[in-house]
Design an enzyme around this catalytic site. Structure first.
Site, PDB file in Angstrom:
ATOM      1  N   GLY A  45      30.070 -22.656  10.280  1.00 17.34           N
ATOM      2  CA  GLY A  45      30.274 -23.927   9.581  1.00 17.34           C
ATOM      3  C   GLY A  45      31.726 -24.338   9.527  1.00 17.34           C
ATOM      4  O   GLY A  45      32.073 -25.506   9.729  1.00 17.34           O
ATOM      5  N   CYS A  46      32.598 -23.382   9.271  1.00 12.54           N
ATOM      6  CA  CYS A  46      34.028 -23.675   9.175  1.00 12.54           C
ATOM      7  C   CYS A  46      34.591 -24.072  10.538  1.00 12.54           C
ATOM      8  O   CYS A  46      35.435 -24.958  10.638  1.00 12.54           O
ATOM      9  CB  CYS A  46      34.773 -22.477   8.602  1.00 12.54           C
ATOM     10  SG  CYS A  46      34.203 -22.062   6.933  1.00 12.54           S
ATOM     11  N   THR A  47      34.101 -23.435  11.581  1.00 10.28           N
ATOM     12  CA  THR A  47      34.531 -23.769  12.939  1.00 10.28           C
ATOM     13  C   THR A  47      34.069 -25.179  13.295  1.00 10.28           C
ATOM     14  O   THR A  47      34.854 -25.983  13.815  1.00 10.28           O
ATOM     15  CB  THR A  47      33.993 -22.739  13.948  1.00 10.28           C
ATOM     16  OG1 THR A  47      34.507 -21.454  13.592  1.00 10.28           O
ATOM     17  CG2 THR A  47      34.413 -23.076  15.368  1.00 10.28           C
TER      18      THR A  47
END
Length: 150
Positions: A45-47
């Site tokens: 998700g952060c990527t």
């Protein structure tokens, strides 16, 4: 949780990025600043979120925005994340959670039935005078730039 709201003064902060450079709110006076908090570098998700912001970076620049990513990861982890995905913006390594707590994004979370404390994925859009224009708590990781650049 996030107690800061639209119209509030953004907190003063000072934190080092992936290369050891210090960033403060004052460094961005006269620019619009997007401060996005994410739970952990190199996670799916952060990527997706950071890559969406990277892919729209020219649009942000054209509208006088600067971007700052923040997580509690180490400088080494932030550097690896930044280099791996070629992010054009700094990533603050807020290991002591000073910035995270100043913005009120640390608190209880639930994942797969377990409760724990962690970073709530939240983005703050701060205007040229240091006032919060927007608080995004329902971050769409794959379309986050569109949420900011309405």
């Amino acid at each position: 949780m996030t107690t800061l709201q639209k119209g509030d003064q953004a907190p003063n902060f000072s934190a080092k990025d992936q290369d050891g450079n210090v960033h403060t709110i004052a460094d961005y006076k006269g620019k619009k600043l997007v401060v996005f908090f994410y739970p952990k570098a190199n996670t799916p998700g952060c990527t997706a979120e950071a890559c969406d912001l990277r892919d729209n970076y020219a649009r942000f620049e054209a509208q006088n925005y600067a971007l700052l990513g923040v997580s509690a990861d180490s400088a080494k982890a932030q550097s690896s994340f930044k280099n791996k995905f070629d992010f054009p913006f700094p990533l603050l390594a807020d290991e002591d959670k000073t910035v995270i707590q100043a913005f009120g994004v640390w608190g209880p979370k639930k994942f797969m039935g377990k409760e724990y404390d962690g970073i709530h994925r939240t983005t703050f859009v701060i205007n040229e005078d240091g006032i919060i224009d927007q608080v995004i708590t329902d971050v769409k990781t794959k379309a986050h730039a569109a949420q900011i650049l309405k």
